[in-house]
Design an enzyme around this catalytic site. Structure first.
Site, PDB file in Angstrom:
ATOM      1  N   ARG A 173      68.658  -0.540 -38.197  1.00 55.44           N
ATOM      2  CA  ARG A 173      67.464  -0.622 -37.338  1.00 55.44           C
ATOM      3  C   ARG A 173      67.790  -0.282 -35.889  1.00 55.44           C
ATOM      4  O   ARG A 173      67.160  -0.800 -34.962  1.00 55.44           O
ATOM      5  CB  ARG A 173      66.797  -1.993 -37.432  1.00 55.44           C
ATOM      6  CG  ARG A 173      66.539  -2.494 -38.846  1.00 55.44           C
ATOM      7  CD  ARG A 173      65.801  -1.495 -39.678  1.00 55.44           C
ATOM      8  NE  ARG A 173      65.563  -1.982 -41.040  1.00 55.44           N
ATOM      9  CZ  ARG A 173      65.038  -1.209 -41.990  1.00 55.44           C
ATOM     10  NH1 ARG A 173      64.718   0.060 -41.747  1.00 55.44           N
ATOM     11  NH2 ARG A 173      64.833  -1.697 -43.191  1.00 55.44           N
ATOM     12  N   GLU A 298      67.618 -11.321 -48.910  1.00 57.36           N
ATOM     13  CA  GLU A 298      67.642  -9.875 -49.140  1.00 57.36           C
ATOM     14  C   GLU A 298      68.957  -9.424 -49.784  1.00 57.36           C
ATOM     15  O   GLU A 298      69.575  -8.457 -49.366  1.00 57.36           O
ATOM     16  CB  GLU A 298      67.388  -9.120 -47.835  1.00 57.36           C
ATOM     17  CG  GLU A 298      66.018  -9.434 -47.253  1.00 57.36           C
ATOM     18  CD  GLU A 298      65.638  -8.583 -46.041  1.00 57.36           C
ATOM     19  OE1 GLU A 298      66.551  -8.177 -45.295  1.00 57.36           O
ATOM     20  OE2 GLU A 298      64.441  -8.339 -45.851  1.00 57.36           O
ATOM     21  N   ARG A 331      70.465 -18.380 -40.525  1.00 53.84           N
ATOM     22  CA  ARG A 331      69.137 -17.752 -40.450  1.00 53.84           C
ATOM     23  C   ARG A 331      68.200 -18.274 -41.547  1.00 53.84           C
ATOM     24  O   ARG A 331      68.613 -18.507 -42.692  1.00 53.84           O
ATOM     25  CB  ARG A 331      69.255 -16.230 -40.527  1.00 53.84           C
ATOM     26  CG  ARG A 331      69.998 -15.693 -39.309  1.00 53.84           C
ATOM     27  CD  ARG A 331      70.165 -14.210 -39.384  1.00 53.84           C
ATOM     28  NE  ARG A 331      68.992 -13.471 -38.978  1.00 53.84           N
ATOM     29  CZ  ARG A 331      68.413 -12.520 -39.702  1.00 53.84           C
ATOM     30  NH1 ARG A 331      68.860 -12.225 -40.909  1.00 53.84           N
ATOM     31  NH2 ARG A 331      67.375 -11.868 -39.232  1.00 53.84           N
ATOM     32  N   ARG A 348      54.926 -14.743 -49.167  1.00 53.38           N
ATOM     33  CA  ARG A 348      56.152 -14.636 -48.371  1.00 53.38           C
ATOM     34  C   ARG A 348      56.032 -15.404 -47.044  1.00 53.38           C
ATOM     35  O   ARG A 348      57.027 -15.936 -46.557  1.00 53.38           O
ATOM     36  CB  ARG A 348      56.459 -13.157 -48.122  1.00 53.38           C
ATOM     37  CG  ARG A 348      57.589 -12.941 -47.160  1.00 53.38           C
ATOM     38  CD  ARG A 348      58.062 -11.508 -47.207  1.00 53.38           C
ATOM     39  NE  ARG A 348      58.810 -11.184 -46.001  1.00 53.38           N
ATOM     40  CZ  ARG A 348      59.333  -9.998 -45.743  1.00 53.38           C
ATOM     41  NH1 ARG A 348      59.183  -9.004 -46.611  1.00 53.38           N
ATOM     42  NH2 ARG A 348      59.998  -9.780 -44.629  1.00 53.38           N
ATOM     43  N   LYS A 372      62.732 -16.542 -37.375  1.00 55.63           N
ATOM     44  CA  LYS A 372      61.965 -15.437 -36.770  1.00 55.63           C
ATOM     45  C   LYS A 372      60.664 -15.962 -36.189  1.00 55.63           C
ATOM     46  O   LYS A 372      60.063 -16.888 -36.737  1.00 55.63           O
ATOM     47  CB  LYS A 372      61.690 -14.346 -37.797  1.00 55.63           C
ATOM     48  CG  LYS A 372      62.945 -13.576 -38.192  1.00 55.63           C
ATOM     49  CD  LYS A 372      62.640 -12.343 -39.043  1.00 55.63           C
ATOM     50  CE  LYS A 372      63.958 -11.679 -39.442  1.00 55.63           C
ATOM     51  NZ  LYS A 372      63.760 -10.372 -40.128  1.00 55.63           N
ATOM     52  N   ASP A 377      57.826 -10.599 -40.452  1.00 53.69           N
ATOM     53  CA  ASP A 377      58.991  -9.826 -40.006  1.00 53.69           C
ATOM     54  C   ASP A 377      58.681  -8.972 -38.782  1.00 53.69           C
ATOM     55  O   ASP A 377      58.517  -7.767 -38.917  1.00 53.69           O
ATOM     56  CB  ASP A 377      59.453  -8.929 -41.172  1.00 53.69           C
ATOM     57  CG  ASP A 377      60.862  -8.424 -40.970  1.00 53.69           C
ATOM     58  OD1 ASP A 377      61.519  -8.871 -40.026  1.00 53.69           O
ATOM     59  OD2 ASP A 377      61.295  -7.575 -41.766  1.00 53.69           O
ATOM     60  N   GLU A 399      63.992 -16.473 -33.138  1.00 52.48           N
ATOM     61  CA  GLU A 399      64.585 -15.130 -33.219  1.00 52.48           C
ATOM     62  C   GLU A 399      63.530 -14.056 -32.969  1.00 52.48           C
ATOM     63  O   GLU A 399      62.444 -14.092 -33.551  1.00 52.48           O
ATOM     64  CB  GLU A 399      65.229 -14.927 -34.602  1.00 52.48           C
ATOM     65  CG  GLU A 399      65.904 -13.574 -34.747  1.00 52.48           C
ATOM     66  CD  GLU A 399      66.534 -13.337 -36.123  1.00 52.48           C
ATOM     67  OE1 GLU A 399      67.299 -14.197 -36.596  1.00 52.48           O
ATOM     68  OE2 GLU A 399      66.260 -12.278 -36.716  1.00 52.48           O
ATOM     69  N   GLU A 405      61.900  -2.024 -34.578  1.00 50.85           N
ATOM     70  CA  GLU A 405      61.864  -1.618 -35.984  1.00 50.85           C
ATOM     71  C   GLU A 405      60.452  -1.270 -36.451  1.00 50.85           C
ATOM     72  O   GLU A 405      60.255  -0.277 -37.139  1.00 50.85           O
ATOM     73  CB  GLU A 405      62.433  -2.753 -36.852  1.00 50.85           C
ATOM     74  CG  GLU A 405      62.337  -2.463 -38.339  1.00 50.85           C
ATOM     75  CD  GLU A 405      62.967  -3.558 -39.187  1.00 50.85           C
ATOM     76  OE1 GLU A 405      63.573  -4.490 -38.637  1.00 50.85           O
ATOM     77  OE2 GLU A 405      62.843  -3.463 -40.427  1.00 50.85           O
ATOM     78  N   GLU A 531      49.239  -1.608 -31.039  1.00 47.34           N
ATOM     79  CA  GLU A 531      48.500  -2.376 -32.046  1.00 47.34           C
ATOM     80  C   GLU A 531      47.223  -1.642 -32.442  1.00 47.34           C
ATOM     81  O   GLU A 531      46.864  -1.595 -33.619  1.00 47.34           O
ATOM     82  CB  GLU A 531      48.148  -3.754 -31.478  1.00 47.34           C
ATOM     83  CG  GLU A 531      47.358  -4.620 -32.448  1.00 47.34           C
ATOM     84  CD  GLU A 531      46.942  -5.957 -31.821  1.00 47.34           C
ATOM     85  OE1 GLU A 531      46.837  -6.026 -30.585  1.00 47.34           O
ATOM     86  OE2 GLU A 531      46.714  -6.916 -32.579  1.00 47.34           O
ATOM     87  N   TRP A 561      58.399  -6.605 -52.121  1.00 47.82           N
ATOM     88  CA  TRP A 561      58.787  -7.222 -50.851  1.00 47.82           C
ATOM     89  C   TRP A 561      57.845  -8.313 -50.356  1.00 47.82           C
ATOM     90  O   TRP A 561      58.092  -8.940 -49.322  1.00 47.82           O
ATOM     91  CB  TRP A 561      58.945  -6.150 -49.767  1.00 47.82           C
ATOM     92  CG  TRP A 561      60.075  -5.221 -50.067  1.00 47.82           C
ATOM     93  CD1 TRP A 561      59.992  -4.026 -50.726  1.00 47.82           C
ATOM     94  CD2 TRP A 561      61.465  -5.418 -49.775  1.00 47.82           C
ATOM     95  NE1 TRP A 561      61.252  -3.464 -50.856  1.00 47.82           N
ATOM     96  CE2 TRP A 561      62.175  -4.296 -50.270  1.00 47.82           C
ATOM     97  CE3 TRP A 561      62.181  -6.429 -49.138  1.00 47.82           C
ATOM     98  CZ2 TRP A 561      63.562  -4.165 -50.158  1.00 47.82           C
ATOM     99  CZ3 TRP A 561      63.561  -6.285 -49.014  1.00 47.82           C
ATOM    100  CH2 TRP A 561      64.241  -5.172 -49.522  1.00 47.82           C
TER     101      TRP A 561
HETATM  102  O1  GCW Z   1      63.461  -6.758 -40.599  1.00 45.83           O
HETATM  103  C1  GCW Z   1      64.232  -6.779 -41.741  1.00 45.83           C
HETATM  104  C2  GCW Z   1      64.967  -5.497 -41.703  1.00 45.83           C
HETATM  105  C3  GCW Z   1      66.351  -5.550 -42.279  1.00 45.83           C
HETATM  106  C4  GCW Z   1      67.074  -6.742 -41.684  1.00 45.83           C
HETATM  107  C5  GCW Z   1      66.309  -8.018 -42.027  1.00 45.83           C
HETATM  108  C6  GCW Z   1      66.905  -9.270 -41.411  1.00 45.83           C
HETATM  109  C7  GCW Z   1      69.391  -6.984 -41.143  1.00 45.83           C
HETATM  110  O2  GCW Z   1      64.183  -4.497 -42.309  1.00 45.83           O
HETATM  111  O3  GCW Z   1      66.974  -4.332 -41.965  1.00 45.83           O
HETATM  112  O4  GCW Z   1      68.401  -6.837 -42.121  1.00 45.83           O
HETATM  113  O5  GCW Z   1      65.008  -7.930 -41.547  1.00 45.83           O
HETATM  114  O6  GCW Z   1      66.354  -9.742 -40.425  1.00 45.83           O
HETATM  115  O7  GCW Z   1      67.865  -9.783 -41.927  1.00 45.83           O
END
Ligand code: GCW
Length: 699
Positions: A173, A298, A331, A348, A372, A377, A399, A405, A531, A561
């Site tokens: 990323r 993941e 994390r 999710r 996060k 995400d 985070e 990204e 946005e 996903w």
């Molecule tokens: O945002 C997603 C990304 C992954 C990343 C993951 C994470 C490092 O697409 O590339 O992996 O999150 O935060 O772990």
């Protein structure tokens, strides 16, 4: 390009790369004065105190000032001093600004400026504060000000790979070229850029860096063992600016590196292996910060494989690093990434809370659970993570992602300071209550029933956007995001537009006023612009799978996903209500659990994050959802065109290398934003069959 290195050879800079917010000229106001640096006698000054001396020596040599002997400090224009007491009121309570080891006090009186701190780290922050203030540091009215960071943990995470990953490349990323740390399988021999980077980071407020990707491959695993001396070289490049080094480690290290048959956190051999590994790390790097872990996420290995919890896993590592004062950043990005899209029950967004809230109170004192800011995400607009409010007895880090990204890969001009500011200020328990920043600073209102006194802070972490690009960040304006991140971690209440102003003053000192005006015209509302032409109303993930660049509304719709929007001929959005949906709204404290639950009160911009509605649903703005989609997408592209016009009218006022790169990036932004507008509008028109009320072209 950038300023030449100074005559003294300090600071360490590569003159062929852009100087970002520390060009030589930014140090002219300080460097043109007579400056004394007073650090305690007895023995050699520590490395950070030496940095302050070297900075002052270089700046005064370059700009006609002078270094004044500490004995003669009374004759100087500026005195930078480490003192046992900074003159702040005696007995400052623990947790108060004056008691913070990184704090500094600036006094301007009778023609003299004095910066005092109780540590060299505080003094370094004070030095860069003077740099930021420029001439104002010396000409503004007299007074005394104490500054202290909101939390001691202000971190950047690099998703840099040592070996080039076949899919993700050198930097996962990363949109700014290669890694400043690694090149094709090795730590770089020349770490000049790391030294220069550490100076930029220190001047923004960052004090910790994790130097490798949280997805830890076989080559990267070795940083913990075989390559420790190489990690020590990186740590040495960061140390003069007070920045501590952290490593991402693989949960499977005992098996991968230690030849054990298990990584079970309760296995005594595993525990011993980690203790020995930690002992070696701290023996090599005494000020090492700690480990970052992405486990059971993941595809990364984790304690689930042994029937153990995240608390079991994190605490085992915590025990290994505790004798050294080390930290474990664990994390919370844990969710099912092999979900069946037909399964409408799994959501999710619920995952971080569902996995971690039940373990509140179980995590060791030196574990920081890193969450996060949103439950999905790093989307352009998503709700705040309810998990951040749900672990009052756990140290939490919030985070963020500086690398863009999902926000245009540093090809689009998108300033994120305002978005982050809004998130950091989010009041989890309603207007006027504790915010996301408060919780990260250890001030959760339910913490041990005390309201949280800041002593159990987890701080802030964000994914860096830096690479070996000549501008560091691909788009020169994306430097502003890195700068703003540092500043907001120091003080989350800063005005993000004011931060942008600081960035302009430092980066383009003495520039034509059109530079400042143009940066504001292009960036101030660029988040909302982005946005407008991308995924609407908080629906998230309409990006192309894998690359996450460009539009693909159904790209993730039938994927494993867990990121779906459920658009059909009648409507769109995710029902996350308690009444009829996934129940996600119930993870929030009052009042948000009800605000988000009800169509009457949910904010328009998050409507589709929480509800599935017909296209004819009328927003609180008075528009229907479908008309809002069309209007915002036409308007979004118009706003890009307006930014380009503002840019073109003033490009000649910028340094030519900056102008050339920005012009090139804008061409791509226009192309991509046009694509976004037409693809999203066409998608919804074809789904709904409802024409645009204004009759504009939709395909
Ligand atoms: O945002 C997603 C990304 C992954 C990343 C993951 C994470 C490092 O697409 O590339 O992996 O999150 O935060 O772990």
């Amino acid at each position: 390009m950038s300023s030449p290195a100074t005559a003294t050879g300090f600071p360490v800079v590569d003159p062929s790369v852009h100087a970002a917010w520390l060009p030589d000229a930014a140090l002219a106001p300080l460097g043109s004065r007579r400056v004394a640096v007073v650090v305690p006698d007895g023995g050699a000054p520590d490395v950070v105190a030496q940095t302050v001396r070297d900075e002052v020596a270089a700046a005064t040599a370059a700009h006609g000032g002078a270094v004044v002997d500490p004995q003669q400090a009374g004759t100087a224009d500026v005195v930078l001093a480490v003192r046992a007491s900074t003159g702040a009121p005696a007995g400052a309570p623990a947790g108060s600004a004056a008691a913070d080891p990184e704090a500094f006090t600036l006094t301007r009186a009778l023609g003299m400026v004095t910066v005092t701190a109780t540590t060299s780290h505080g003094l370094l922050h004070g030095l860069f504060h003077l740099v930021r203030l420029g001439e104002h540091a010396f000409t503004d009215p007299d007074g005394t000000w104490t500054h202290a960071p909101t939390t001691a943990l202000r971190m950047l995470d690099h998703w840099d790979n040592v070996a080039v990953h076949p899919v993700m490349g050198q930097v996962e990323r990363g949109y700014s070229g290669g890694s400043i740390f690694y090149d094709d399988g090795q730590v770089r021999a020349d770490l000049t850029r790391v030294a220069q980077y550490s100076r930029l980071l220190a001047a923004s407020g960052i004090n910790r860096v994790a130097i490798n990707n949280v997805n830890v491959g076989p080559r990267e695993s070795l940083l913990l063992t075989d390559d420790l001396d190489e990690v020590a070289r990186i740590a040495a490049a960061f140390r003069p600016y007070g920045i501590r080094t952290h490593l991402s480690v693989s949960w499977a290290s005992p098996v991968r590196l230690g030849g054990l048959t298990t990584s079970d956190p309760l296995d005594e051999d595993v525990r011993a292996w980690w203790r020995a590994a930690a002992d070696r790390v701290w023996a090599t790097i005494p000020d090492f910060g700690g480990f970052v872990v992405k486990a059971d996420s993941e595809g990364q290995p984790g304690p689930f494989a042994y029937g153990r919890s995240h608390a079991d896993g994190a605490n085992m590592l915590a025990a290994a690093v505790a004798p050294h004062g080390g930290l474990v950043h664990w994390r919370a990005f844990v969710y099912d990434h092999t979900q069946d899209w037909r399964d409408r029950k799994t959501d999710r967004a619920r995952a971080a809370y569902d996995h971690f809230a039940p373990h509140d109170g179980e995590f060791a004192d030196n574990v920081i659970v890193q969450i996060k800011h949103g439950p999905l995400d790093f989307q352009v607009r998503e709700a705040v993570s309810p998990a951040i409010a749900a672990l009052p007895r756990t140290r939490l880090a919030a985070e963020f992602q500086v690398t863009t990204e999902y926000l245009g890969h540093q090809k689009h001009a998108v300033y994120l300071g305002r978005m982050w500011s809004e998130l950091l200020r989010f009041p989890y328990w309603g207007e006027g209550s504790a915010t996301m920043a408060d919780v990260a600073a250890g001030r959760h209102p339910e913490s041990d029933g005390t309201g949280g006194d800041g002593t159990r802070a987890g701080g802030f972490a964000a994914v860096s956007n830096v690479g070996d690009d000549v501008f560091w960040t691909g788009h020169p304006f994306a430097q502003a995001n890195l700068y703003a991140w540092g500043r907001l971690t120091w003080d989350p209440t800063l005005d993000p537009i004011g931060i942008l102003d600081e960035w302009v003053s430092l980066t383009f000192p003495g520039a034509d006023p059109r530079v400042r005006e143009t940066v504001h015209a292009v960036l101030d509302e660029s988040w909302e612009t982005y946005e407008r032409y991308t995924a609407p109303l908080g629906v998230c993930f309409m990006v192309k799978p894998h690359t996450h660049y460009g539009p693909d509304p159904d790209g993730y719709e039938y994927s494993p996903w867990g990121t779906y929007h459920f658009a059909d001929r009648d409507g769109v959005g995710v029902d996350r209500t308690r009444a009829t949906g996934t129940g996600f709204t119930g993870q929030y404290p009052a009042p948000w659990r009800d605000v988000y639950e009800s169509l009457e009160t949910v904010p328009d911009e998050l409507l589709l994050f929480f509800h599935h509605v017909p296209y004819g649903h009328v927003l609180r703005s008075g528009k229907t959802v479908i008309q809002h989609v069309y209007d915002t997408h036409f308007e979004g592209l118009e706003r890009v065109h307006a930014a380009v016009e503002a840019w073109q009218a003033a490009a000649d006022a910028f340094p030519p290398d900056v102008a050339e790169r920005v012009t090139e990036r804008f061409a791509e932004q226009v192309r991509s934003a046009t694509d976004w507008r037409d693809v999203v509008n066409t998608y919804f028109f074809r789904k709904s069959g409802i024409p645009d009320a204004a009759g504009r072209t939709i395909y």
